[in-house]
Structure formats: structure tokens, C-alpha cells
Motif scaffolding. Structure first.
Motif, PDB file in Angstrom:
ATOM      1  N   PRO A 122       9.400   7.940  -6.046  1.00  0.00           N
ATOM      2  CA  PRO A 122       8.873   6.700  -5.447  1.00  0.00           C
ATOM      3  C   PRO A 122       7.721   6.950  -4.477  1.00  0.00           C
ATOM      4  CG  PRO A 122      11.252   6.608  -5.519  1.00  0.00           C
ATOM      5  CD  PRO A 122      10.882   7.979  -5.995  1.00  0.00           C
ATOM      6  N   LYS A 123       7.773   8.093  -3.783  1.00  0.00           N
ATOM      7  CA  LYS A 123       6.724   8.393  -2.820  1.00  0.00           C
ATOM      8  C   LYS A 123       5.333   8.334  -3.461  1.00  0.00           C
ATOM      9  CE  LYS A 123       6.822  12.600  -1.502  1.00  0.00           C
ATOM     10  NZ  LYS A 123       7.427  13.830  -0.963  1.00  0.00           N
ATOM     11  N   SER A 124       5.259   8.795  -4.702  1.00  0.00           N
ATOM     12  CA  SER A 124       3.942   8.850  -5.349  1.00  0.00           C
ATOM     13  C   SER A 124       3.430   7.453  -5.753  1.00  0.00           C
ATOM     14  CB  SER A 124       3.986   9.766  -6.576  1.00  0.00           C
ATOM     15  OG  SER A 124       5.124   9.504  -7.351  1.00  0.00           O
ATOM     16  N   GLY A 176      11.919 -10.837  -2.046  1.00  0.00           N
ATOM     17  CA  GLY A 176      12.554  -9.586  -1.645  1.00  0.00           C
ATOM     18  C   GLY A 176      12.189  -8.384  -2.477  1.00  0.00           C
ATOM     19  N   GLU A 177      11.576  -8.619  -3.647  1.00  0.00           N
ATOM     20  CA  GLU A 177      11.319  -7.446  -4.501  1.00  0.00           C
ATOM     21  C   GLU A 177      10.438  -6.437  -3.789  1.00  0.00           C
ATOM     22  OE1 GLU A 177       9.401  -8.521  -8.166  1.00  0.00           O
ATOM     23  OE2 GLU A 177       7.684  -9.425  -7.197  1.00  0.00           O
ATOM     24  N   VAL A 178       9.438  -6.906  -3.096  1.00  0.00           N
ATOM     25  CA  VAL A 178       8.499  -6.010  -2.447  1.00  0.00           C
ATOM     26  C   VAL A 178       9.176  -5.259  -1.299  1.00  0.00           C
ATOM     27  CG1 VAL A 178       6.426  -5.915  -1.035  1.00  0.00           C
ATOM     28  CG2 VAL A 178       6.471  -7.316  -3.091  1.00  0.00           C
ATOM     29  N   GLU A 179       9.966  -5.987  -0.527  1.00  0.00           N
ATOM     30  CA  GLU A 179      10.659  -5.367   0.611  1.00  0.00           C
ATOM     31  C   GLU A 179      11.554  -4.227   0.146  1.00  0.00           C
ATOM     32  OE1 GLU A 179      10.608  -5.007   3.931  1.00  0.00           O
ATOM     33  OE2 GLU A 179       8.864  -6.254   3.473  1.00  0.00           O
ATOM     34  N   VAL A 180      12.319  -4.482  -0.913  1.00  0.00           N
ATOM     35  CA  VAL A 180      13.260  -3.475  -1.390  1.00  0.00           C
ATOM     36  C   VAL A 180      12.511  -2.263  -1.934  1.00  0.00           C
ATOM     37  CG1 VAL A 180      15.078  -3.008  -3.066  1.00  0.00           C
ATOM     38  CG2 VAL A 180      15.068  -5.165  -1.800  1.00  0.00           C
ATOM     39  N   LEU A 181      11.436  -2.504  -2.663  1.00  0.00           N
ATOM     40  CA  LEU A 181      10.658  -1.388  -3.203  1.00  0.00           C
ATOM     41  C   LEU A 181      10.058  -0.569  -2.071  1.00  0.00           C
ATOM     42  CD1 LEU A 181       8.894  -3.177  -6.184  1.00  0.00           C
ATOM     43  CD2 LEU A 181      10.577  -1.324  -6.327  1.00  0.00           C
ATOM     44  N   ARG A 182       9.586  -1.260  -1.065  1.00  0.00           N
ATOM     45  CA  ARG A 182       8.986  -0.573   0.079  1.00  0.00           C
ATOM     46  C   ARG A 182      10.036   0.313   0.756  1.00  0.00           C
ATOM     47  NH1 ARG A 182       5.893  -4.696   3.386  1.00  0.00           N
ATOM     48  NH2 ARG A 182       4.428  -4.368   1.648  1.00  0.00           N
ATOM     49  N   GLN A 183      11.242  -0.216   0.868  1.00  0.00           N
ATOM     50  CA  GLN A 183      12.339   0.551   1.476  1.00  0.00           C
ATOM     51  C   GLN A 183      12.608   1.808   0.663  1.00  0.00           C
ATOM     52  OE1 GLN A 183      13.954  -0.341   4.411  1.00  0.00           O
ATOM     53  NE2 GLN A 183      14.620   1.793   4.179  1.00  0.00           N
ATOM     54  N   ILE A 184      12.581   1.654  -0.661  1.00  0.00           N
ATOM     55  CA  ILE A 184      12.848   2.812  -1.529  1.00  0.00           C
ATOM     56  C   ILE A 184      11.797   3.886  -1.307  1.00  0.00           C
ATOM     57  CG2 ILE A 184      12.814   3.572  -3.930  1.00  0.00           C
ATOM     58  CD1 ILE A 184      14.092   0.858  -4.643  1.00  0.00           C
ATOM     59  N   ILE A 185      10.550   3.468  -1.266  1.00  0.00           N
ATOM     60  CA  ILE A 185       9.468   4.435  -1.101  1.00  0.00           C
ATOM     61  C   ILE A 185       9.572   5.112   0.262  1.00  0.00           C
ATOM     62  CG2 ILE A 185       6.964   4.691  -0.945  1.00  0.00           C
ATOM     63  CD1 ILE A 185       6.744   2.375  -2.961  1.00  0.00           C
ATOM     64  N   GLY A 241       7.637   8.080   1.717  1.00  0.00           N
ATOM     65  CA  GLY A 241       6.294   7.490   1.590  1.00  0.00           C
ATOM     66  C   GLY A 241       6.069   6.421   2.651  1.00  0.00           C
ATOM     67  N   THR A 242       4.891   5.751   2.569  1.00  0.00           N
ATOM     68  CA  THR A 242       4.588   4.707   3.550  1.00  0.00           C
ATOM     69  C   THR A 242       5.029   3.328   3.066  1.00  0.00           C
ATOM     70  OG1 THR A 242       2.437   4.297   2.572  1.00  0.00           O
ATOM     71  CG2 THR A 242       2.538   5.958   4.312  1.00  0.00           C
ATOM     72  N   GLY A 243       5.161   3.185   1.778  1.00  0.00           N
ATOM     73  CA  GLY A 243       5.574   1.891   1.237  1.00  0.00           C
ATOM     74  C   GLY A 243       4.417   0.912   1.085  1.00  0.00           C
ATOM     75  N   ASP A 244       3.200   1.413   1.137  1.00  0.00           N
ATOM     76  CA  ASP A 244       2.057   0.526   0.941  1.00  0.00           C
ATOM     77  C   ASP A 244       1.585   0.603  -0.510  1.00  0.00           C
ATOM     78  OD1 ASP A 244       2.024  -0.237   3.587  1.00  0.00           O
ATOM     79  OD2 ASP A 244       0.848   1.537   4.163  1.00  0.00           O
ATOM     80  N   TYR A 297      12.149   6.558 -15.068  1.00  0.00           N
ATOM     81  CA  TYR A 297      12.716   5.667 -14.051  1.00  0.00           C
ATOM     82  C   TYR A 297      13.000   6.367 -12.748  1.00  0.00           C
ATOM     83  CZ  TYR A 297      13.502   3.060 -18.318  1.00  0.00           C
ATOM     84  OH  TYR A 297      13.322   2.419 -19.508  1.00  0.00           O
ATOM     85  N   PHE A 298      12.906   5.592 -11.682  1.00  0.00           N
ATOM     86  CA  PHE A 298      13.445   5.999 -10.387  1.00  0.00           C
ATOM     87  C   PHE A 298      14.535   4.994 -10.046  1.00  0.00           C
ATOM     88  CE2 PHE A 298       8.692   6.818  -9.921  1.00  0.00           C
ATOM     89  CZ  PHE A 298       8.766   8.072 -10.492  1.00  0.00           C
TER      90      PHE A 298
END
Ligand SMILES: Nc1ncnc2c1ncn2[C@@H]1O[C@H](COP(=O)(O)OP(=O)(O)OP(=O)(O)O)[C@@H](O)[C@H]1O
Ligand SMILES: Nc1ncnc2c1ncn2[C@@H]1O[C@H](COP(=O)(O)OP(=O)(O)OP(=O)(O)O)[C@@H](O)[C@H]1O
Ligand SMILES: Cc1ncc(C[n+]2csc(CCO)c2C)c(N)n1
Ligand SMILES: [Mg+2]
Ligand SMILES: [Mg+2]
Lengths: 258, 315, 259, 259, 258
Positions: free
Chosen positions: B106-108, B121-130, B135-138, B180-181
Motif C-alpha cells: 500500500p505504501k507504494s 469513507g472509502e478514501v479514509e480507510v484506504l488512507r489509513q491502510i497506506i 506511507g503518507t496516504g496522499d 491484491y493488498f
């Protein structure tokens, strides 16, 4: 049954310039009056007022005693012929009758019965675009006269006709008028036409228009080809020409009749 | 009385074009079980309107939802409740093209383009995963609706969130596989991938019909879990022009049956407070849930009211 | 003159052929995946192979289109006529009409389903909403474009307001109405497909959505092709309608095209 | 005459007010859930409260609209001019144009994004696709509607084909062009929103989509309102344009409306 | 510098009926020829042919030795005035010059210098709809004459003008013609006008049109008001009227001049 046309002290201007400058004119019921005046003086404007299509700035206009209004039912032949492209020539000529509620078949038959007289025979189902200029004018005249309104306003109905076609229609019109005694107001530039047809000829000045002269034409009816050669006809014509005062303003006048 | 009663009409709203997440419904329809129970079930096809919204506005009685959608809807005051969970686990994951050697975790995904669905919420959750991966989640968030997967194939976007059991299999069969991640590998609790929501008002007015419906549907999903080949066939037969390649349906249904549908007891449909709580709480803690006035929730909801097993057949 | 008619069509056919041939060549030489961009030949071939599936969907779309467009036409005539007789109605309604067109249909469609349910109604309403505006505006502006002189003449002939409308304003508006009809009809099938996208059991919209779901871009485009052909048939029909209701305008156009 | 202008607007404002007031009353008395049908007051209030969120999205939409419409206008003029000078081009291109309008945009939009990426390009193309047709058809029919007599007169005056175009066909087409412009501009913002729905990072379309997903019907409708207002501004602007490029037509319309 | 107009054995019909039935007519360079014929006989059609706007069914038409074609540059005044609503009156009158490539400012100045003479002063920035019928006709005439084409085709340019305005413009036109010696073909229904202006008058029959008479007008130039009173003028007029043979077909003829 015919109605009086009355204009009393009528003023009208478009923008700053006056066009009608106090017109007083009464046409008695059943009278035939011709109007002569220089181009652009305000004749068509006067007709638009009489037909109730525009309002005067001041003064009063009445038809049969009632103020002229949009609904004033008169036979109005505007200067531009205005035939409708979506109607055949026959349907254009019968339009006035149809609008009066005459059944379509009857209206078209009545219009058609005059086609030969108006030189339109054979063009019943043509479109207006297929007519010559003079034919358009004749079709428009036929449409105007056919419904037999008590009041007819004819704005240069014969301008595009040759002398003989013109004479033919003059004769027919006079005959109809003698029979039905409509009140007729006719604009023309032809002095002989005015004298031949009218009971009275009104002369207007240059713009702004004022009535500068009225000539009675006491010639007996029906007038025919011989009327034109009578000394009385010549006298009236001369009288009329004398009253066309605006001729004096002309730099290089060539009178077309002297 | 003995008089044959008028059939109760039930409108069932779909979340997507027919797929194996719906197999239980089509099995029950195909087998005539709803009719036997005196129910006239009409399928409301997928459209621009979310099933929860259709139920809330009285245009459907039941429908497919997801745990997160159901939570958002209920937090916002929608009168719906989850009555059945066809899939016991999350069936989605972050998917990238398998041939993307540059994307290893996910970091990449930082700075990459996400082909999303506009879901809350999709973006928030993905950002949390990264972030959990260091990663920074941006990342760039593009909202695409149904085209998300094609955007990844055609390299217009870098990652999306496909159903492993549907888009994942489709991609494999077409020779452009995803890799997949998994959310759960990066600290996100498990959730029910698919839930069946119902209109609370309708449930209250029609408890018997509701029970019948939910139980027949449960039976359908149970059969789909027990006999995936038959369920796949029923799904294909019910939607004659929807599936070009039967392999997609059968492979998918087999995978669902084997790994997603059954709980530890081999049963289908049950929901637990623990599962409902874990993931929903994450959404709450991220401040994503808002009430009907749009104000962020300040008290954690009582998650036990968000679902009910009361209409299921007794375990 | 059928031969000259056919000869007139040559440039159009050639242009279309050019588009399709370039497309085919591009697909063949670039080796792009058919899921991204299928070749025209593949679309035709697959579309033909699935004609049995497509036909009933097309029929459903035609039904929505027909009902919706009929509604739209009637509403446009009623509204334009009312607006013509009652100027304050025109001033009140035309802005509303314009506003109705400024609503992004894609955001409104889901709401229409919430408000009106899932049956034919919201779909028909959507078709009407999409096609109504150009027709109504065409009619209203057509009526209003009647020459002042002509109106004056009719009034002097004692024509009632209704007669003015019937014998002057309606025929004078016909050429613009035909143009507007052409624009409106072009949107009708597309709007029906759109409405089906928002939720339907049958119809080309549903079919496209389904095929897209399974990445059959070729079948999506086959359905697009069917939509196009349906629209083109309707479009061609407007010329027949024009020849019926405004033969003089059609004749004028023909003459001016000869120029 | 500003007062008479304002007085002319009264019916429209009254009609709009009537719609909104009835809506408000219905919502208040029926107690319908705001997720299904929010009241106008709530839409305004919430929209205002979220103005900070909405504004950047609106700006993005305006950008897409402006670029797309500019493209559409230029293309329509180029094409209509070409078609006017080369009759075979008209016969080749107009059918293509019609075909382009028969493509169900909702099925094509996602494909365009797949083909052209998520940037400005596919959106601009979509706006152009949606607005181009009415403008081009309006222009082409406007040019072609030039009277035969007038053309003959120009030719007899030795006007070159270009002069005929510049001094006769263009001015003669202006009234129709203005009508077409009005129709086209009405679709421009809506098309931009639509394109954003099919895939975008920013824009009112995306905003609506996201608010819909979290059941904020009021904010969806607030964004719809913003879209409407943007469109209405553009629509009003077409009247200014008309006064600039076809003052005589505007004057005629004003006269005929007084009737 | 002027050009010859030649029609040789020209036939033309619209639909089944012939309109022009073998017209032979040559107008020498710098000659002024008037055409007289009954309404609807085919005069305007003849002009359309000469201007190259329509094609004859058979026969040849040439202007300055070259076959008449669409591009034939002549000053053509069609029977309907055709002023353009998007141009002011001044811009309408200067259109012909502008199309010749004369800079706009210069063109408008030149047009404007004739506004008083044409009775249009004060209407420079009016729209055509604001003009009277006669004013429209004068504006259209000005537009036609101004570019100084070697060939002028004038279709009833004076029909809507009163006698005096008409005379004024006659005088001006003759003056211009004497200076520039354009080749002019003029349609009119006014016999006196034809005799006053033309070198030769061509008489056409009823439809289908044939040339039934040609009258030479050997009156000296410049002709003025006094010319009209000369016995020679009267003789020519009488000769011409005698040749208008179509008068014989009339059921009830009233000659307007005897
Ligand atoms: N486009 C056309 N289609 C069919 N017939 C036409 C067309 N143009 C002219 N005609 C016919 O040709 C004949 C001659 O018309 P034309 O306009 O040349 O007459 P004209 O001599 O100019 O008459 P006027 O003095 O009344 O203007 C008329 O009978 C007319 O109906
Ligand atoms: N709608 C209008 N707006 C402005 N001015 C107008 C309008 N109608 C007429 N006029 C002006 O009023 C004057 C009189 O016009 P009118 O048409 O009445 O003249 P006329 O006597 O009929 O002339 P003609 O014999 O040339 O037809 C003209 O100077 C004309 O420019
Ligand atoms: C078979 C199937 N595929 C995709 C979706 C769309 N979708 C809705 S929620 C979600 C998870 C990511 O938010 C996805 C992919 C669906 N409903 N069903
Ligand atoms: Mg006049
Ligand atoms: Mg003529």
C-alpha cells in the motif's frame, strides 16, 4: 350599412419627428375618397391609424362612430402585399372570407369566380413566390375586397400594374362600389386614377402631413372611358394639380401632366 | 381462514448488475420458494439510486447493501436495518494490475491514482491502510462509478477496490489479473462484504411476511453455499443475457461457497455484534459518520441496533 | 428522382465509411484490447450474433421513447399555445422551462425514482424532460416570430385571436417547429437509454450496463449502434413530417440547397 | 426602461416562488424525510453552510464548461462555414453530426474516459459533444435559410462567395444562431456535471455523487441549485450577445412581444 | 467602357406554360432602353435571365459579349426592394460599393452625399422597417445605381413614388446616365416615363412574351420639363400607345391617355 371614417385633429410621430400634424378628415358612409401625397409624407401611417393597428399621439379616430381599435373590421390592403407562403394563391385570396366564417369550399369558389377577371386564372394552386409582382398585387387586392367589408382601406393597390390591367380593375372596382357602396379610402400617386375613381380627393403636404386641399369630383357615375375625355374631367384634374402645393418645393419640377 | 390470501408483494433492490453476491436470491426465485411462501418478489434492478435510499423512501422493502453503506445510512437516520449477511467476510481488497512491479505494498500507492466509487469513507480507510504501511496516504481520488475496473486495466488509474470474487475472477479469466493488498493485512478489521437490508417500517408492519422472506432468502443462500454449481446455473438461467462466460459465475460461486459464505458452523446468514462493531467503530472513530443534519456523530451508536437476526431461521 | 437522391447520399456514406475504416485499421495495427476498443467488424459480428438478446431490449426502449416523446410533444404544444395566448403565462413559464433544463438530469434521475417509483413513469418523464425544451422553445419563438405586418393584416380582417393563431401563427411557426422537432427527436432515444440506466428491467440501457459489467465493450457498442440507428430513423421521419406540415418550407430549403 | 423590465420579470419570479412555497409547505405538512425530499429552506441553509466545500467544485465545473463550450462554438462555426461553402461537405458532415448526437452519452462517457484519461480532455469533449449539435444545426439551417432573392441580388452585385457569406448569410443566420446558442448553452453546464459523474476528481458532479452516497439529498440539491444558477447566468448572457450581434432581431422580438 | 446586352431567341417556361416565347433584343453599349408589357407577361423573368440568375430553356444571352452568368456584374434592382434588416438605411445604400471593395467610410460618404437628393436625409441610421414604401424604393435604387456598373437593370424602380418625387429622380438619373453612359434596361408601366427617359422603348405582348413593337425616341438630350410639351414628345407617345396591341384583347378598355 356602410360606415363613416373620421379622423379629428390626429397627431402622430415616430421618435422626435412628427409624421401626422393634425389631420382632419371625414369620409361619409358610402363615399369614395382618394388620398394623394408625396412619398414618405405619412399616408400609410394614416391608414395604420384608421385600421386601429397603431395609436395616435393625440386626436380621435372613429369608424362608424366607434373608436378605431385593433378589432376594427375593415378591408385593409397594406402597401406590401403580404401573401402567405403556406397558402396557394387561391387560398390566399379566399383567406378574408374564410376568416369571416364562410365555409372553405364556398369561399374558394367565390374567390375563384374572380380569377379570370383579375388575370390570375391558371394560378389557383401556384405558390405566391411563383407570381409576378403585379399578380401578387392583384391577388392581395382580391383578398381584401372579397369579404365586402363596409370600409376599405387601399394603400397603392395598383402601383405595379400596367395601364390596361389597371383600367380593367378600376372598372371592376367602381362597379362593385356602385353596387355595395362601401366606404373607400384609397392611396394613389396617379392623379387620373384618383379623379376617375373618387368622389373626393384629399391632398396631403410633405411630412409632417397636413391636409392642404380637398377636390370634389362631381363626375356622374358610372364613369367610363368617355368620362376621361370630358372637359369636366380635365377641369377637375387641373384643379387638383394646382393644389398639389408641395410641387413648389421641388428644385427642378417636371410636371407629368401639363 | 382457508381463503387463498393475496400474495404479499416485496420489492428487492440490487446494488449492482446481477452477480454471485445475489445468487441466494435467484436460487430462491428459480426454485419457486418465494411463491410457495405466498410472496411475490420483484427484483428492482441496479440503477443510480442506492438500495438503502430506495428502502428508506418506501420504494423497496429489501435490498443488497454493504456493512459500511448500511452504517452510513442508519447513522444518517435512514429507517433500514440489516437482517442477513450472505458473506461472512470482506470480499474486497486493494487491487492493482498484476504486472505492476512498482506497486509492492500500500505504501507504494502514495501519489498514485485511485479509481473509486464515491462511497463514503472509502478514501479514509484506504488512507489509513497506506499509513499503517508507513506511507503518507496522499493519493489522487477519481470517482468513476462503474468504470473503475476498466480504468485500471487501461492504465488510466493505478488501483481500485474490486470484489475478489467477481471482478478479480473476471480479470483472471481475461488474462489481465489483479494483485491484491488485503485490508486485514494492514490493520483494518473484517466486515460483512454484503448484507441484506430491510425497511424498518415494513418489517414492523409485516412481521410474518418478513420472517418468511428472510428465511426463504437464507435458504437460497444456504443452497448456494452447499451446491454452488446449481446456484451458478440458477443465476445464469435467471439472467439469460447477462453472462457471456459461465466459467466466471461458476468459479466465483465456488470461491464464495468455499471461503466466504459459511460461518464456523457451516451456516449462512448470521451476524454477530463483534463483527458489526469492529469495523463500524473504525468508521465512527475516523469521524466519518454523520447524523441526519450532517453533524458528525459525537456518541458511538449502539451497534446491536444496526442489525437483527430476529427474522432468520433458528440456528 | 431516386438516382439523384442516392447520389446526394454518397458523401455521407463515404464519410461514415472513412470513420469506420480508420477505426478498424487503428484497432488492427495497434493491437488494442477489444475490452478497451473493439474493432467495428467485431462489433457488427458480435452484435449480429446476439441479435436475439438485443431485439427485445430495443423494443422496450422504443416503447419508452414513443410514450415519452408523445407526452413531450403534447406538453410542448399545450404549453406553447397557452404561452402564446396569455403573454403573462409566457413570461411565467418560459423561465421555469429554462430552469427545468438546467437541472442536471443525471443527479435528478435517481431522485425521480425515489419520488415516482420504479415503473414506466419516471422513464417517460425523463424522456419528456429531455426533449420538451427544444420543442417548446422552438414553438414559442416560432409563434412569436410572426411578422408584425402579418398580424396587423389579420386583425384588420377581423380574425379572432384563435384564427390568428390557427391560420397565421401556427403555419408561420412550422419551419422552426420542424427544426426543433429534429433536435428534440435526436434526444429522445438517448434519453430513454439514459432513463433505463437509472434502473430498469429491459431496454438497451440495461443491456449496455450488463455488457459493460462483464467488460463486453463490443456488445455495449453494438447496443450503441442500435440506438443510433433508431435515432436516425426518427430523424429521417421528421423530414417526412415536414413535407406534410410545412411543404412550402421544405420546397424552399430544397431550392436553396440547389444553389 | 428598467422599471418595465423589472415588471416583466414579475410573473416568472412569482411562478418560481409559487413552486418553492408549495414545495416548502408540502415538506412541512407531510413530514417527508429530508433524505427523500428536503425542503427548499433546508437546501439553501445547508448549501450555504457548505459553501466552502461547494465553491471549489463549482469552479472546476465552470472551467470544464467554459473550455468545452468554447471548443463547441469554434467547431460549430468552422464546420457550419465549411459546410456552407462546400455543399458536398454539408452532405458528408451533417449526417455524421446527427449520428454523433445519437450516441447515448451515458454509455459513451465512461468509454471516453477510458480512452482519453481522467483529465480535462474527455470532459471538454463531452461538453462539446452535447452542445455542438444544436449550434451547428442552427447555423447551417440559418445559412441555408437565406432568401433566394437576396442571394441573387448579392450575386448580381458581384459579391464574391465570401462576401455573400460575410454580408448576407452570416447576418441572415444570426437570429437562428441566437436561438441555437440559447439551447446549446443550456446544455453546457449540465453536460459538464454529467461528464464529472462519469469520472472526475473535482466538480459539482463528483460532489453530488459523493453527497448522494452519504444520503445528503439536501446537499445534492444544493449542488443542483448551483448548476441551475450557473446555467441561468449563461442563458441570460445569450441575450446580451444577441443584442450585440443581432440588434435588429432583438428589437423585432421586443416589438412582437408587446403585441 | 459600357457593355452591350443581347438576348437572342430566348425561350423560358416555368412548368408547362411558356413565359418567354423567343425574345430578341439588343441594347447597344450606352443605350437606354425601356420595356413595357402587361403585368405578368415575363418582364422580371427576362431581367433574371439577363442578370444570369436563372437559365433560359433555349436561346442565348450575353452581356458585353460574354454569356450572362451568375457572376455577371450588373446593377440589378429587383421588383421587391430587398433591403436588409440588419443594416441601417445608409449601410444598405452603400452595400453595393462596399461589395466592390470601396472602403466602408468612403462608400458611406458617397452614399450619404445623395441622401438629400433621394429624400432620405435624416434616415441614415434608421432601419429599413422604419421607411415608407416609396422611401424603401428610393433607397434600393440608390444602392443599385451607386456602384456605377456598366449595365443597369431596373425593374419598376419608380412604382411607389408620387409624380413629383418621381420626376426629381428621373432628372437625376438622366443626368447621371448622360455623364456615365451606362447601358440601361428599365421596366415601367408608365408610358410617359418610358418616353422621357429612353432612347428606345420595347413593347412586349401578353404572356408568353414576344417583342411586338420597338419605338425609337429621338428626342434631344438633356430632356427637361419643356421636352414634355414638344409635339415630338406627343408624337412618340402616340406612336407607342398605338403599338400596345395587347390593349385590343381587353373586354372593356379604358385607355388612360386618349
Ligand atoms: N419561380 C417561378 N415559378 C413559376 N412561375 C413563375 C416563377 N416566376 C415567374 N413565374 C411566372 O412567370 C410569369 C411571368 O412573371 P414575371 O415576374 O416575369 O412577370 P412580369 O412581366 O415581371 O409581371 P409584373 O409586371 O406583374 O411584375 C408569371 O405568369 C409568373 O407566374
Ligand atoms: N415604424 C416606424 N418607425 C419609425 N418611423 C416610421 C415608422 N413607420 C413610418 N415611419 C416614418 O413615417 C413617415 C411616413 O411613413 P409612411 O409609410 O406613412 O409614408 P407614406 O406616405 O405611406 O409614403 P409612401 O408613399 O412612400 O409609401 C416616414 O418618414 C417613415 O420613415
Ligand atoms: C460485484 C460488485 N462489484 C462492484 C461493486 C461496486 N462496489 C460497491 S461497494 C464496493 C467496495 C468498495 O467500496 C464496490 C466494489 C458491487 N456492488 N458489486
Ligand atoms: Mg406608404
Ligand atoms: Mg415583374
Amino acid at each position: 350599412m356602410s360606415k363613416e371614417i373620421r379622423l379629428a385633429n390626429v397627431y402622430k410621430s415616430f421618435g422626435p419627428d412628427p409624421v401626422l400634424d393634425g389631420i382632419d378628415l371625414t369620409v361619409a358612409p358610402g363615399e369614395f375618397v382618394a388620398v394623394i401625397g408625396p412619398s414618405g409624407c405619412g399616408k400609410s401611417t394614416m391608414f395604420d391609424l384608421a385600421a386601429g393597428l397603431i395609436r395616435p399621439d393625440s386626436g380621435e379616430i372613429s369608424i362608424g362612430g366607434e373608436p378605431a381599435a385593433a378589432g376594427t373590421h375593415c378591408g385593409y390592403l397594406p402597401q406590401r402585399d403580404l401573401l402567405f407562403p403556406w397558402r396557394t394563391v387561391l387560398a390566399n385570396t379566399s383567406l378574408g372570407l374564410e376568416l369571416q366564417g364562410v365555409p372553405k369550399r364556398v369561399a374558394r369558389d367565390r374567390a375563384h369566380s374572380l380569377f379570370a377577371r383579375f388575370g390570375l386564372a391558371g394560378f389557383e394552386s401556384a405558390r405566391p413566390a411563383q407570381l409576378s409582382g403585379g399578380m401578387r398585387q392583384r391577388a392581395a387586392l382580391l383578398r381584401t375586397v372579397l369579404p365586402g367589408r363596409e370600409v376599405l382601406l387601399l394603400d397603392e393597390p395598383f402601383g405595379a400594374l400596367d395601364a390596361l390591367t389597371r383600367t380593367d380593375i378600376h372598372t371592376w372596382l367602381q362597379q362593385m362600389w356602385v353596387t355595395y357602396r362601401w366606404t373607400v379610402l384609397l392611396i394613389t400617386h396617379d392623379v387620373r386614377e384618383a379623379v376617375f375613381l373618387a368622389d373626393r380627393v384629399v391632398v396631403l403636404s410633405r411630412r409632417p402631413a397636413r391636409v392642404t386641399g380637398v377636390v370634389e369630383v362631381a363626375l356622374p357615375r358610372p364613369r367610363t372611358v368617355t368620362t376621361l375625355t370630358t372637359p369636366m374631367f380635365a377641369a377637375v384634374e387641373r384643379d387638383l394639380l394646382g393644389r398639389i402645393e408641395w410641387s413648389r418645393n421641388d428644385p427642378d419640377p417636371i410636371s407629368s401632366t401639363e | 381462514t382457508d381463503q387463498p390470501q393475496d400474495k404479499t408483494t416485496i420489492r428487492f433492490a440490487l446494488d449492482w448488475m446481477p452477480n454471485t453476491n445475489h445468487s441466494g436470491l435467484y436460487v430462491a426465485l428459480r426454485q419457486g420458494w418465494f411463491a410457495d411462501a405466498g410472496l411475490d418478489v420483484q427484483v428492482v434492478p441496479y440503477g443510480q439510486t442506492a438500495p438503502d435510499n430506495l428502502m428508506d423512501s418506501g420504494n423497496a422493502e429489501f435490498g443488497i447493501s454493504f456493512q459500511s453503506s448500511s452504517v452510513f445510512a442508519q447513522a444518517a437516520g435512514a429507517k433500514v436495518v440489516s437482517v442477513l449477511a450472505p458473506l461472512q467476510h470482506r470480499a474486497t481488497a486493494i487491487g492493482v494490475r498484476a504486472d505492476r512491479a512498482d506497486l509492492v505494498s500500500p505504501k507504494s500507492l502514495d501519489g498514485k491514482t485511485y479509481a473509486g466509487f464515491g462511497d463514503a469513507g472509502e478514501v479514509e480507510v484506504l488512507r489509513q491502510i497506506i499509513r499503517n504501511d508507513g506511507g503518507t496516504g496522499d493519493f489522487r481520488n477519481v470517482t468513476l462509478g462503474t468504470s473503475a475496473f476498466a480504468m485500471v486495466y487501461s492504465d488510466q488509474a493505478d488501483f481500485t477496490v474490486p470484489y475478489l470474487t467477481w471482478e478479480g475472477i473476471e480479470a483472471q479469466l481475461n488474462g489481465t489479473p489483479f494483485k491484491y493488498f488485503q485490508f486485514s493485512d494492514y490493520g483494518i478489521p473484517d466486515e460483512y462484504a454484503v448484507v441484506i437490508d430491510a425497511s424498518r417500517a415494513w418489517l414492523a408492519d409485516n412481521p410474518d411476511a418478513a420472517r418468511k422472506f428472510v428465511q426463504v432468502l437464507q435458504r437460497g443462500y444456504q443452497l448456494a453455499a452447499d451446491d454452488p454449481a446449481k446456484a451458478a446455473q440458477d443465476l445464469i438461467d435467471s439472467n439469460p443475457d447477462s453472462f457471456d462466460d459461465p466459467a466466471l459465475v461458476t468459479t466465483s460461486q465456488n470461491l464464495l461457497a468455499a471461503e466466504y459464505m459459511k460461518d464456523a458452523d457451516g451456516k449462512v446468514g448470521n451476524q454477530t455484534l463483534a463483527r458489526w462493531t469492529d469495523y463500524s467503530r473504525l468508521l465512527y472513530q475516523h469521524g466519518l459518520l454523520a447524523d441526519g443534519e450532517g453533524q458528525p456523530l459525537t456518541r458511538e451508536p449502539d451497534w446491536s441496533t444496526y442489525f437483527t437476526d430476529a427474522y432468520l431461521a433458528n440456528p | 428522382m431516386p438516382t439523384s437522391r442516392i447520389r446526394e447520399l454518397i458523401p455521407a456514406v463515404a464519410a461514415l465509411a472513412l470513420v469506420f475504416v480508420s477505426w478498424q485499421i487503428y484497432v488492427v495495427t495497434s493491437g488494442v484490447s477489444p475490452r478497451v476498443l473493439p474493432s467495428p467488424s467485431r462489433i457488427l459480428e458480435q452484435g449480429w450474433a446476439h441479435r436475439g438478446d438485443i431485439a427485445p431490449h430495443a423494443l422496450a426502449t422504443v416503447e419508452v421513447t414513443a410514450v415519452g416523446f408523445a407526452l413531450s410533444l403534447s406538453a410542448a404544444w399545450i404549453l406553447a399555445t397557452t404561452a402564446d395566448f396569455l403573454p403573462w403565462m409566457r413570461r411565467a413559464l418560459v423561465p421555469l422551462l429554462v430552469v427545468s433544463q438546467t437541472l442536471p438530469i443525471i443527479a435528478v434521475a435517481p431522485l425521480m425514482i425515489i419520488w415516482f417509483g420504479i415503473g414506466l413513469l419516471p422513464k417517460v418523464l425523463l424522456v419528456a424532460l429531455a426533449t420538451f425544451f427544444p420543442i417548446a422553445v422552438g414553438l414559442i419563438e416560432g409563434f412569436a416570430a410572426t411578422g408584425r405586418d402579418a398580424t396587423a393584416l389579420f386583425r384588420s380582417m377581423g380574425a379572432s385571436r384563435w384564427q390568428q393563431f390557427r391560420y397565421l401563427r401556427v403555419p408561420a411557426a412550422m419551419p422552426r417547429f420542424c427544426t426543433a422537432l429534429r433536435i428534440g427527436v435526436t434526444y429522445a432515444v438517448v434519453a430513454a437509454v439514459f432513463a433505463e440506466y437509472a434502473g430498469a428491467e429491459h431496454g438497451l440501457g440495461v443491456y449496455m450496463l450488463r455488457q459493460k459489467q462483464i467488460f463486453r465493450t463490443d456488445l455495449v457498442l453494438a447496443a450503441v449502434l442500435v440506438t443510433s440507428v433508431l435515432t436516425l430513423l426518427l430523424y429521417a421521419a421528421t423530414y417526412l413530417v415536414e413535407r406534410l406540415i410545412a411543404p412550402w418550407a421544405a420546397a424552399d430549403r430544397a431550392r436553396s440547397a440547389q444553389r
